[in-house]
Motif scaffolding. Structure first.
Motif, PDB file in Angstrom:
ATOM      1  N   VAL A 310       0.859  -1.182   0.000  1.00 43.32           N
ATOM      2  CA  VAL A 310       0.000   0.000   0.000  1.00 43.32           C
ATOM      3  C   VAL A 310       0.894   1.231   0.000  1.00 43.32           C
ATOM      4  O   VAL A 310       1.972   1.244   0.612  1.00 43.32           O
ATOM      5  CB  VAL A 310      -0.941   0.007   1.227  1.00 43.32           C
ATOM      6  N   ALA A 311       0.465   2.261  -0.721  1.00 42.99           N
ATOM      7  CA  ALA A 311       1.137   3.564  -0.731  1.00 42.99           C
ATOM      8  C   ALA A 311       0.058   4.614  -0.567  1.00 42.99           C
ATOM      9  O   ALA A 311      -0.769   4.809  -1.466  1.00 42.99           O
ATOM     10  CB  ALA A 311       1.919   3.780  -2.022  1.00 42.99           C
ATOM     11  N   SER A 312       0.062   5.285   0.580  1.00 43.99           N
ATOM     12  CA  SER A 312      -1.037   6.188   0.933  1.00 43.99           C
ATOM     13  C   SER A 312      -0.512   7.604   1.167  1.00 43.99           C
ATOM     14  O   SER A 312       0.427   7.811   1.932  1.00 43.99           O
ATOM     15  CB  SER A 312      -1.738   5.681   2.199  1.00 43.99           C
ATOM     16  N   VAL A 313      -1.131   8.574   0.501  1.00 44.65           N
ATOM     17  CA  VAL A 313      -0.873   9.997   0.737  1.00 44.65           C
ATOM     18  C   VAL A 313      -2.164  10.593   1.284  1.00 44.65           C
ATOM     19  O   VAL A 313      -3.193  10.578   0.609  1.00 44.65           O
ATOM     20  CB  VAL A 313      -0.452  10.727  -0.550  1.00 44.65           C
ATOM     21  N   LEU A 479       7.738   6.157   6.131  1.00 48.31           N
ATOM     22  CA  LEU A 479       7.180   7.438   5.709  1.00 48.31           C
ATOM     23  C   LEU A 479       8.217   8.135   4.839  1.00 48.31           C
ATOM     24  O   LEU A 479       9.354   8.351   5.270  1.00 48.31           O
ATOM     25  CB  LEU A 479       6.841   8.309   6.922  1.00 48.31           C
ATOM     26  N   VAL A 480       7.830   8.485   3.622  1.00 46.31           N
ATOM     27  CA  VAL A 480       8.773   9.014   2.646  1.00 46.31           C
ATOM     28  C   VAL A 480       8.292  10.385   2.176  1.00 46.31           C
ATOM     29  O   VAL A 480       7.146  10.523   1.738  1.00 46.31           O
ATOM     30  CB  VAL A 480       8.899   8.071   1.436  1.00 46.31           C
ATOM     31  N   PRO A 481       9.152  11.426   2.247  1.00 45.01           N
ATOM     32  CA  PRO A 481       8.792  12.731   1.665  1.00 45.01           C
ATOM     33  C   PRO A 481       8.925  12.672   0.149  1.00 45.01           C
ATOM     34  O   PRO A 481       9.961  13.018  -0.415  1.00 45.01           O
ATOM     35  CB  PRO A 481       9.791  13.693   2.307  1.00 45.01           C
ATOM     36  N   ASN A 491       3.085  16.042   1.359  1.00 47.93           N
ATOM     37  CA  ASN A 491       4.056  15.357   0.510  1.00 47.93           C
ATOM     38  C   ASN A 491       4.581  14.058   1.101  1.00 47.93           C
ATOM     39  O   ASN A 491       5.454  13.427   0.521  1.00 47.93           O
ATOM     40  CB  ASN A 491       5.247  16.284   0.236  1.00 47.93           C
ATOM     41  N   LEU A 492       4.060  13.626   2.256  1.00 46.52           N
ATOM     42  CA  LEU A 492       4.562  12.416   2.904  1.00 46.52           C
ATOM     43  C   LEU A 492       3.712  11.213   2.504  1.00 46.52           C
ATOM     44  O   LEU A 492       2.488  11.216   2.669  1.00 46.52           O
ATOM     45  CB  LEU A 492       4.536  12.587   4.425  1.00 46.52           C
ATOM     46  N   VAL A 493       4.366  10.182   1.988  1.00 47.00           N
ATOM     47  CA  VAL A 493       3.656   8.963   1.593  1.00 47.00           C
ATOM     48  C   VAL A 493       4.022   7.855   2.569  1.00 47.00           C
ATOM     49  O   VAL A 493       5.195   7.670   2.910  1.00 47.00           O
ATOM     50  CB  VAL A 493       3.990   8.559   0.136  1.00 47.00           C
ATOM     51  N   LEU A 494       3.020   7.131   3.026  1.00 44.28           N
ATOM     52  CA  LEU A 494       3.219   5.972   3.885  1.00 44.28           C
ATOM     53  C   LEU A 494       3.227   4.735   3.001  1.00 44.28           C
ATOM     54  O   LEU A 494       2.234   4.434   2.324  1.00 44.28           O
ATOM     55  CB  LEU A 494       2.111   5.885   4.933  1.00 44.28           C
ATOM     56  N   VAL A 495       4.356   4.030   3.000  1.00 44.34           N
ATOM     57  CA  VAL A 495       4.536   2.845   2.165  1.00 44.34           C
ATOM     58  C   VAL A 495       4.652   1.632   3.067  1.00 44.34           C
ATOM     59  O   VAL A 495       5.408   1.649   4.048  1.00 44.34           O
ATOM     60  CB  VAL A 495       5.803   2.964   1.298  1.00 44.34           C
ATOM     61  N   ALA A 496       3.909   0.582   2.772  1.00 45.37           N
ATOM     62  CA  ALA A 496       3.993  -0.674   3.524  1.00 45.37           C
ATOM     63  C   ALA A 496       3.864  -1.834   2.560  1.00 45.37           C
ATOM     64  O   ALA A 496       3.176  -1.738   1.544  1.00 45.37           O
ATOM     65  CB  ALA A 496       2.904  -0.738   4.596  1.00 45.37           C
TER      66      ALA A 496
END
Length: 548
Positions: A310-313, A479-481, A491-496
């Motif tokens: 999942v990639a959530s903004v 958490l990736v900017p 601009n932060l995306v949570l990737v799991a």
């Protein structure tokens, strides 16, 4: 730091030594401690500045320093660059600002031109149609991340939840050759997305590209970064109109769209033979998934083995549901057991609304001494006049007055008062008292600047809560900017993922040099969203996507 909760029945003598805290746990606990110390500032509405005497609630040394501070000096305080010539801040104020900046999640500074062109040269011209430059930057960056996730997981099916008009889905399908199901809660937007797809397919037909052609060739290490754009594949996304049901099993997670529209609908689009997804493993994404939609995506990932990653903004934190909720209704915040167990973790509607502000943009307005800064003072004066005329009205919905900063206060008030049922002719708009309040505009700006320092902390806490929720269940996540914060404040995306993320994240920095190609769109009203009316329930969470 608040003590860690002990298991039921444990005693001080029997309790084993506490393990070392994860950095994210420590950061969340420290943020809550700081927010608790400054709760009155965090929960204050700037429109109450005069009506509730907010200035007097600041420490006297802060009042003395801020009362004479020019906007560029406030910009230095917010940005951590000092206050410029003549600025002398109390040590307690400097410590507050430094702690707020240190605890907020770093947003990165992707490379590229500080003055980007109007459109992304890295997107195919057909994919730029109907897409603002800011969104072009976002869909390209998120699309590349999803492409890396696809390669790492061996899964080429993507579900874009809250797809709006389908700009991200279109790039993933036509531009990157992925198999995409676009889910949107507003049937009208889903219908518009299909129309845009048909337009693109017609253009491809004119270019002689057949639907039977395969996806474009992918090059892992292109010899020349200035190569021509890759051709588009003629396979578009599958659009489904429906709202997310966070409590349903993954394959049956849709409710009817609201409102119904001309777009296609399906009860079970991702599981079973009749669905676009065919019941196979999928990647799930949501670009600026509003309110409770983002935590719902994380819940589906956590309990559904069919979701590989999942990639959530996120966006619209004020629409998150919080306790108490009716039985069986999950909350949007807090998600993690760690944050839920920390005293003082609660976030008011006002605090969550503040987390949606763009600190970098506000610092720019302070630095340039923008005329837009007076809008907060206008609204605070208007609130005082409204309550004096009708004490039963508190936080009425005046809504945005366009270009308020370009109007005189009487002009502004004559537009705003009728919206709350008051006659401007019956209210003194040019009295001595009104003039005295307008002369305090610099104090209103200074007070609001302090609240802006806390806004990134609230967003960081909400996102850390989501990251800890996934960590508690054993998933790899980060958490990736991802976007340039100058153009994309969220601009932060949570990737799991259910697979290692190292290879996925390690190459993102290399891509950033190609992405100095976007610009911000639209004007931001400095008056800010109206607070909920006194005694009124905040707006219901949306399960859709911000219109693109």
């Amino acid at each position: 730091m608040p003590p860690r909760p002990r298991p039921p029945g444990a005693t001080m003598a029997a309790a084993p030594p506490s393990p070392a805290l994860q950095p994210e746990q420590q950061r969340a606990a420290d943020i809550i401690r700081l927010l608790t110390l400054y709760r009155p500032l965090l929960d204050a509405y700037v429109i109450d500045f005069f009506a509730e005497g907010l200035w007097a609630q600041l420490p006297p040394p802060w009042q003395a320093a801020l009362a004479t501070a020019a906007p560029p000096q406030l910009a230095g305080l917010l940005g951590g660059h000092g206050g410029g010539p003549g600025a002398t801040w109390p040590l307690s104020l400097l410590a507050f600002a430094a702690a707020a900046r240190a605890l907020a999640f770093p947003r990165g500074r992707p490379g590229g031109s500080p003055r980007p062109p109007c459109h992304s040269a890295r997107l195919h011209p057909l994919l730029r149609r109907h897409v603002k430059p800011k969104k072009q930057h976002e869909i390209r960056r998120l699309g590349k991340l999803l492409q890396r996730l696809s390669q790492a997981t061996g899964c080429d099916r993507v579900v874009d939840v809250g797809a709006g008009q389908g700009h991200l889905s279109r790039f993933l399908a036509f531009g990157l050759g992925l198999s995409v199901t676009a889910v949107e809660g507003d049937g009208r937007l889903a219908g518009t997305a299909e129309r845009f797809d048909h337009e693109l397919l017609r253009e491809l037909g004119k270019m002689g590209v057949s639907r039977n052609e395969g996806p474009p060739q992918r090059h892992q290490n292109p010899p020349n970064r200035r190569r021509r754009l890759s051709p588009l594949t003629p396979r578009g996304p599958c659009h489904v109109a429906g709202r997310l049901d966070p409590a349903a099993p993954w394959g049956e997670f849709l409710l009817p769209p609201d409102p119904p529209g001309p777009g296609p609908t399906a009860k079970n689009p991702l599981g079973g033979a009749g669905g676009c997804g065919g019941g196979q493993r999928v990647l799930v994404t949501g670009l600026h998934a509003c309110g409770d939609l983002s935590p719902a995506l994380l819940r589906h990932f956590a309990r559904s083995p069919a979701v590989a990653a999942v990639a959530s903004v996120a966006c619209c934190y004020m629409k998150l549901s919080t306790p108490p909720q009716p039985p069986g209704c999950p909350v949007g915040y807090p998600l993690s057991a760690w944050v839920a167990g920390l005293p003082g973790h609660e976030l008011s509607y006002r605090a969550r609304e503040a987390a949606c502000h763009a600190l970098d943009e506000y610092v720019g307005r302070l630095r340039g001494e923008s005329g837009c800064l007076r809008a907060h003072c206008y609204r605070a004066v208007l609130e005082t006049l409204i309550r004096a005329a009708d004490p039963g009205k508190k936080h009425p919905g005046v809504q945005t007055v366009k270009k308020a900063h370009a109007l005189s206060f009487p002009q502004y008030a004559r537009l705003g008062l009728p919206r709350v049922g008051l006659d401007p002719a019956a209210i003194p708009l040019e009295s001595e008292a009104v003039g005295a309040m307008l002369e305090q505009q610099h104090k209103v700006v200074a007070f609001f600047s302090l609240t802006q320092l806390l806004a990134p902390l609230v967003e960081t806490l909400i996102l850390l809560d989501r990251l800890l929720y996934l960590r508690e269940q054993g998933f790899q996540c980060a958490l990736v900017p991802l976007f340039d914060p100058r153009f994309s404040p969220r601009n932060l995306v949570l990737v799991a993922a259910r697979a290692p993320l190292g290879a996925v994240l390690s190459g993102l920095d290399g891509d950033s040099s190609e992405d100095g190609d976007s610009s911000e769109d639209g004007d931001t009203d400095m008056g800010g969203p109206e607070p909920p009316r006194e005694g009124q329930t905040p707006p219901a969470p949306s399960a859709g996507h911000e219109p693109q």
